[in-house]
Design a protein around this motif. Sequence first.
Motif, PDB file in Angstrom:
ATOM      1  N   THR A 188       3.275  17.103  -2.008  1.00 41.02           N
ATOM      2  CA  THR A 188       2.537  18.134  -1.283  1.00 41.02           C
ATOM      3  C   THR A 188       1.583  17.547  -0.236  1.00 41.02           C
ATOM      4  OG1 THR A 188       0.800  18.150  -2.987  1.00 41.02           O
ATOM      5  CG2 THR A 188       2.630  19.712  -3.253  1.00 41.02           C
ATOM      6  N   ALA A 189       1.504  16.240  -0.140  1.00 42.03           N
ATOM      7  CA  ALA A 189       0.559  15.616   0.782  1.00 42.03           C
ATOM      8  C   ALA A 189       0.964  15.866   2.227  1.00 42.03           C
ATOM      9  CB  ALA A 189       0.476  14.113   0.518  1.00 42.03           C
ATOM     10  N   GLY A 190      -0.021  16.087   3.085  1.00 42.04           N
ATOM     11  CA  GLY A 190       0.232  16.212   4.506  1.00 42.04           C
ATOM     12  C   GLY A 190       0.296  14.846   5.163  1.00 42.04           C
ATOM     13  N   THR A 191       0.658  14.833   6.417  1.00 37.17           N
ATOM     14  CA  THR A 191       0.791  13.572   7.149  1.00 37.17           C
ATOM     15  C   THR A 191      -0.524  12.798   7.156  1.00 37.17           C
ATOM     16  OG1 THR A 191       2.395  14.681   8.593  1.00 37.17           O
ATOM     17  CG2 THR A 191       1.526  12.564   9.339  1.00 37.17           C
ATOM     18  N   ARG A 192      -1.596  13.458   7.537  1.00 45.95           N
ATOM     19  CA  ARG A 192      -2.902  12.783   7.640  1.00 45.95           C
ATOM     20  C   ARG A 192      -3.393  12.319   6.275  1.00 45.95           C
ATOM     21  NH1 ARG A 192      -3.615  17.058  11.348  1.00 45.95           N
ATOM     22  NH2 ARG A 192      -4.564  18.338   9.718  1.00 45.95           N
ATOM     23  N   ASP A 193      -3.254  13.180   5.256  1.00 49.14           N
ATOM     24  CA  ASP A 193      -3.740  12.815   3.925  1.00 49.14           C
ATOM     25  C   ASP A 193      -2.952  11.640   3.353  1.00 49.14           C
ATOM     26  OD1 ASP A 193      -5.680  14.735   3.995  1.00 49.14           O
ATOM     27  OD2 ASP A 193      -4.579  16.193   2.763  1.00 49.14           O
ATOM     28  N   GLY A 210       1.926   8.903  -7.030  1.00 53.66           N
ATOM     29  CA  GLY A 210       2.225  10.330  -6.991  1.00 53.66           C
ATOM     30  C   GLY A 210       1.887  11.034  -5.693  1.00 53.66           C
ATOM     31  N   THR A 211       1.355  10.320  -4.719  1.00 48.24           N
ATOM     32  CA  THR A 211       1.057  10.927  -3.427  1.00 48.24           C
ATOM     33  C   THR A 211       2.295  10.833  -2.548  1.00 48.24           C
ATOM     34  OG1 THR A 211      -1.271  10.291  -3.593  1.00 48.24           O
ATOM     35  CG2 THR A 211      -0.449  10.887  -1.402  1.00 48.24           C
ATOM     36  N   ARG A 212       2.894  11.978  -2.239  1.00 51.65           N
ATOM     37  CA  ARG A 212       4.120  12.001  -1.448  1.00 51.65           C
ATOM     38  C   ARG A 212       4.100  13.210  -0.521  1.00 51.65           C
ATOM     39  NH1 ARG A 212       5.884  12.436  -6.550  1.00 51.65           N
ATOM     40  NH2 ARG A 212       6.425  10.567  -7.728  1.00 51.65           N
ATOM     41  N   ASP A 244      -6.637   3.803   2.294  1.00 47.26           N
ATOM     42  CA  ASP A 244      -7.586   3.564   1.206  1.00 47.26           C
ATOM     43  C   ASP A 244      -7.019   2.592   0.177  1.00 47.26           C
ATOM     44  OD1 ASP A 244      -9.327   5.316   2.415  1.00 47.26           O
ATOM     45  OD2 ASP A 244      -8.799   7.023   1.134  1.00 47.26           O
ATOM     46  N   THR A 245      -5.731   2.732  -0.118  1.00 51.06           N
ATOM     47  CA  THR A 245      -5.083   1.826  -1.067  1.00 51.06           C
ATOM     48  C   THR A 245      -5.066   0.412  -0.528  1.00 51.06           C
ATOM     49  OG1 THR A 245      -3.666   3.614  -1.892  1.00 51.06           O
ATOM     50  CG2 THR A 245      -2.945   1.365  -2.340  1.00 51.06           C
ATOM     51  N   GLY A 251       0.800  -1.214   0.000  1.00 48.50           N
ATOM     52  CA  GLY A 251       0.000   0.000   0.000  1.00 48.50           C
ATOM     53  C   GLY A 251       0.830   1.260   0.000  1.00 48.50           C
ATOM     54  N   VAL A 252       1.910   1.280   0.782  1.00 47.32           N
ATOM     55  CA  VAL A 252       2.809   2.446   0.799  1.00 47.32           C
ATOM     56  C   VAL A 252       3.473   2.614  -0.562  1.00 47.32           C
ATOM     57  CG1 VAL A 252       4.936   3.385   1.767  1.00 47.32           C
ATOM     58  CG2 VAL A 252       3.224   2.390   3.285  1.00 47.32           C
TER      59      VAL A 252
END
Length: 358
Positions: free
Chosen positions: A340-345, A331-333, A352-353, A323-324
């Motif tokens: 630009t993703a925050g810790t929680r997001d 592209g979520t980093r 979700d993945t 999942g990670v």
Amino acid sequence: MTTYRLGVLEGDGIGPEIVPASVLVVDAALAAAGGTAIDWVGLPLGRSAIDAYGEAVPESTLTALAGLDGWLLGPHDSAAYPEPHRSRLNPSGTIRKHFDLFANIRPAKSFDGADAVVAGTDLVIVRENTQGFYADRSTYKGSGEFMPTPDVAIAMGIITRAAVERIAIEAFELARRRRKQLTVVHKANVLKMTTGLFLDVCRELAAGYPDVAVDDFHIDAMTVHLVRRADDFDVIVTENMFGDILSDLAGEIAGSLGIAPSVNSSHERAMAQAAHGSAPDIAGQDVANPIAMILSSAMLLDWLGARHHDATLTEAAALIETGVADTVRAGTRTRDMGGTAGTRDFAQAVADTVKGLR
């Protein structure tokens, strides 16, 4: 349904952000794998514990940990503690020493879709956790450092055959499960008796693992080899301080210290702990990278799965790792990885993945 009791020690700095993020992902993975539940037990540790209990690691916390199946330890900012707490053994050292968590397993693996100094890095540093040149862990009582005069400071470095044997066996067994290659890191050309003993014992034990290829390097040369060709290495075993330094370097080589996980274990207990520090400069800003803590939690699940022969835990650990990796590849980093993703997001994206993998 089997239920395991795991401790949650958020710690200082970014700990109250990355530890809950990891709990979120673990719960998602276990729900996807099915058949196992976690009873999360929150326990005081760090500056908040000093304020409430007068100790960074209250005796009640140590007593509670002894009754749990494992725990997640957030980072601590012991350098900012008031005296006398600042001068004492730090919280993670206190717990490792109390429970004799002699093995510190620290993977460094690069991600597809994220920059790495050496693409394709996939190695594990097996760090002896109780002796070596960290004086605060080398003695039964006391710090291991002393000053005979105001201008002379002395620290003891201790290596024993028993300690080397048990960490070397951990490293050989891990190498046997991976690519069957083990590198011993030492400084036996100068520290002939101490790291020389470390090297000699590893070589002696190699006879019992004929299927594992063994080589060795001096610590200074090893730093160069990692920077140039980290992707050539599989499992690295070394003493306490060398392992601490090399694992930080390897984490950055793989892409960021924020992705560097670890688990501290004995034969009976294990503790998930990210290899990085508390990062007080970014605490509370929702920008910290939770990958290291999330993957540390996955390592704990894998350890528990092997210990209890619980395939659900092992599967959940694999789901988290996938999942990670899939989240980063998509592209979520977080900021340290160019995103630009925050810790929680980020944690929610991984959760979700993971749910979508089953």
